[in-house]
Design a protein around this motif. Structure first.
Motif, short mmCIF file in Angstrom:
data_model
loop_
_atom_site.label_atom_id
_atom_site.label_comp_id
_atom_site.label_asym_id
_atom_site.label_seq_id
_atom_site.Cartn_x
_atom_site.Cartn_y
_atom_site.Cartn_z
N ASN A 188 0.83 -1.20 0.00
CA ASN A 188 0.00 0.00 0.00
C ASN A 188 0.87 1.26 0.00
O ASN A 188 1.99 1.27 0.49
CB ASN A 188 -0.91 0.02 1.23
N TRP A 189 0.31 2.33 -0.59
CA TRP A 189 1.00 3.61 -0.60
C TRP A 189 0.00 4.72 -0.31
O TRP A 189 -1.20 4.54 -0.51
CB TRP A 189 1.69 3.88 -1.93
N SER A 190 0.48 5.88 0.15
CA SER A 190 -0.38 7.01 0.46
C SER A 190 0.42 8.29 0.21
O SER A 190 1.47 8.50 0.82
CB SER A 190 -0.86 6.95 1.92
N LEU A 191 -0.11 9.14 -0.67
CA LEU A 191 0.52 10.43 -1.00
C LEU A 191 -0.57 11.36 -1.48
O LEU A 191 -1.13 11.20 -2.57
CB LEU A 191 1.59 10.25 -2.08
N ALA A 192 -0.92 12.35 -0.68
CA ALA A 192 -2.09 13.20 -0.91
C ALA A 192 -2.04 13.84 -2.29
O ALA A 192 -1.06 14.51 -2.65
CB ALA A 192 -2.18 14.26 0.18
N GLY A 193 -3.14 13.68 -3.06
CA GLY A 193 -3.29 14.35 -4.35
C GLY A 193 -2.39 13.80 -5.44
O GLY A 193 -2.34 14.37 -6.53
N ARG A 194 -1.68 12.72 -5.19
CA ARG A 194 -0.76 12.17 -6.19
C ARG A 194 -1.22 10.77 -6.59
O ARG A 194 -1.87 10.04 -5.83
CB ARG A 194 0.66 12.09 -5.64
N GLY A 195 -0.82 10.39 -7.78
CA GLY A 195 -0.98 9.03 -8.24
C GLY A 195 0.38 8.40 -8.44
O GLY A 195 1.41 9.06 -8.32
N ILE A 196 0.41 7.12 -8.78
CA ILE A 196 1.67 6.42 -8.98
C ILE A 196 1.80 6.02 -10.44
O ILE A 196 0.82 5.64 -11.08
CB ILE A 196 1.79 5.19 -8.05
N HIS A 197 2.98 6.15 -10.97
CA HIS A 197 3.24 5.72 -12.34
C HIS A 197 3.54 4.23 -12.35
O HIS A 197 4.44 3.75 -11.64
CB HIS A 197 4.44 6.48 -12.92
N GLY A 198 2.78 3.48 -13.14
CA GLY A 198 3.01 2.05 -13.23
C GLY A 198 2.62 1.35 -11.95
O GLY A 198 1.56 1.61 -11.38
N THR A 199 3.49 0.48 -11.47
CA THR A 199 3.24 -0.28 -10.25
C THR A 199 4.28 0.09 -9.20
O THR A 199 5.34 0.64 -9.50
CB THR A 199 3.31 -1.79 -10.52
N LEU A 200 3.94 -0.23 -7.97
CA LEU A 200 4.84 0.06 -6.86
C LEU A 200 6.00 -0.95 -6.88
O LEU A 200 5.76 -2.16 -6.91
CB LEU A 200 4.08 -0.03 -5.54
N PRO A 201 7.23 -0.47 -6.88
CA PRO A 201 8.37 -1.40 -6.90
C PRO A 201 8.34 -2.33 -5.67
O PRO A 201 8.03 -1.90 -4.57
CB PRO A 201 9.59 -0.49 -6.87
N LYS A 202 8.66 -3.60 -5.89
CA LYS A 202 8.66 -4.58 -4.82
C LYS A 202 10.09 -4.78 -4.29
O LYS A 202 11.05 -4.68 -5.05
CB LYS A 202 8.10 -5.92 -5.30
N PRO A 203 10.21 -5.10 -2.99
CA PRO A 203 11.54 -5.41 -2.45
C PRO A 203 12.11 -6.67 -3.08
O PRO A 203 11.37 -7.53 -3.58
CB PRO A 203 11.28 -5.60 -0.95
N ALA A 204 13.42 -6.80 -3.06
CA ALA A 204 14.07 -7.99 -3.60
C ALA A 204 13.63 -9.22 -2.80
O ALA A 204 13.39 -9.15 -1.59
CB ALA A 204 15.58 -7.83 -3.53
N ASN A 205 13.52 -10.35 -3.50
CA ASN A 205 13.01 -11.58 -2.88
C ASN A 205 14.15 -12.32 -2.15
O ASN A 205 14.49 -13.46 -2.49
CB ASN A 205 12.40 -12.48 -3.97
N SER A 206 14.73 -11.64 -1.16
CA SER A 206 15.82 -12.25 -0.40
C SER A 206 15.62 -12.07 1.10
O SER A 206 16.56 -12.15 1.86
CB SER A 206 17.16 -11.62 -0.81
N PHE A 207 14.37 -11.84 1.51
CA PHE A 207 14.09 -11.63 2.92
C PHE A 207 13.76 -12.95 3.59
O PHE A 207 13.33 -13.91 2.95
CB PHE A 207 12.93 -10.64 3.09
N ASN A 208 13.95 -13.00 4.89
CA ASN A 208 13.64 -14.19 5.67
C ASN A 208 12.73 -13.85 6.85
O ASN A 208 12.76 -14.52 7.88
CB ASN A 208 14.91 -14.87 6.18
N GLN A 209 11.96 -12.76 6.69
CA GLN A 209 11.03 -12.31 7.72
C GLN A 209 9.63 -12.21 7.13
O GLN A 209 9.46 -12.03 5.92
CB GLN A 209 11.46 -10.94 8.28
#
Length: 271
Positions: A188-209
């Motif tokens: 999820n993202w939140s930024l008043a009066g703004r939209g996002i270009h494309g999709t929200l970048p995802k973290p690298a798939n190297s987490f263990n949490q």
């Protein structure tokens, strides 16, 4: 040795030499005095009459003169403190005054330098306080705008999927989103009066949490994330938090009039 002492010594030596010569002269006269031989003859009369003894020259007795005692030269009086003070010449006094003036100038320069440093520190402290106050006011303003946008979105029941539009040259996205929040790829993202270009970048798939990381972002007027900081969540692993921060910095939002502050919430789940 002063000239006065030299004169005293020369006078003493001269006196001693004169007395020695006089003594030798008198001694020589005494030794060479002619003692008349006793006249042989028959004594005519005896008695105490002076004329009865006949003529006999009185023998003069030489009285030895006492040897002159050499006079000790007078010792020069030790110079007093006042004499020592008066012996300082003008050159030494001038040098001392120059040293005192140089030390006084050095102390004054050091005091001026410390005063300038204190004034500079006070000025920097005032600028820092003013900058922090302005940033705090800006954050409060942005937080208020976000709260209003969230309240408006809750009122109309809108979410990010309802605000999908035609996008722009970078692909499908949200531009001019009045709500200013949405979801993308489970985050999820939140930024008043703004939209996002494309999709929200995802973290690298190297987490263990598994859990949630909330990132506070600062977006400039062009829509670029210029700063990202960890704000909260239930994950304390530093590596996972860093993955969220790296992904948030790659996000691209629509243009605005000024810098704005928003959030991105990353939900980490094991595949």
């Amino acid at each position: 040795m002063t000239k006065k002492q030299q004169r005293h010594i020369i006078a003493s030596l001269g006196t001693l030499l004169f007395m020695l010569l006089l003594f030798l002269l008198l001694w020589f006269v005494y030794l060479t005095a002619v003692v008349p031989e006793e006249q042989e003859g028959i004594e005519v009369a005896f008695g105490e009459v002076q004329e009865a003894g006949g003529y006999m020259a009185k023998q003069s007795e030489a009285v030895p003169l006492p040897s002159p005692q050499p006079t000790a030269p007078k010792q020069a009086a030790a110079p007093s403190d006042n004499n020592l003070m008066t012996q300082e010449d003008e050159e030494s006094l001038a040098l001392r005054r120059q040293q005192e003036e140089a030390e006084k100038a050095r102390r004054q320069a050091e005091a001026d330098r410390l005063q300038r440093e204190r004034e500079e520190q006070a000025r920097l402290e005032e600028e820092r306080k003013a900058r922090e106050a302005a940033e705090a006011a800006e954050r409060a303003k942005q937080a208020e705008a976000i709260a209003k946008a969230n309240a408006l979105g809750s009122l109309f029941g809108n979410n990010g999927s309802d605000a999908q539009g035609s996008g722009d040259s970078q692909g499908q996205g949200q531009k001019g989103n009045p709500v200013g929040h949405g979801s993308s790829g489970g985050n999820n993202w939140s930024l008043a009066g703004r939209g996002i270009h494309g999709t929200l970048p995802k973290p690298a798939n190297s987490f263990n949490q598994e859990g949630q990381v909330i990132v506070e972002i600062r977006v400039n007027a062009a829509g670029t994330v210029v700063n990202a900081t960890h704000k909260g969540g239930n994950i304390s692993d530093k590596q996972t938090i860093q993955l969220a921060l790296d992904a948030a910095r790659k996000a691209k939002f629509t243009e605005g009039d000024h810098d704005q502050i928003g959030t991105i919430t990353y939900n980490f789940k094991f595949n």
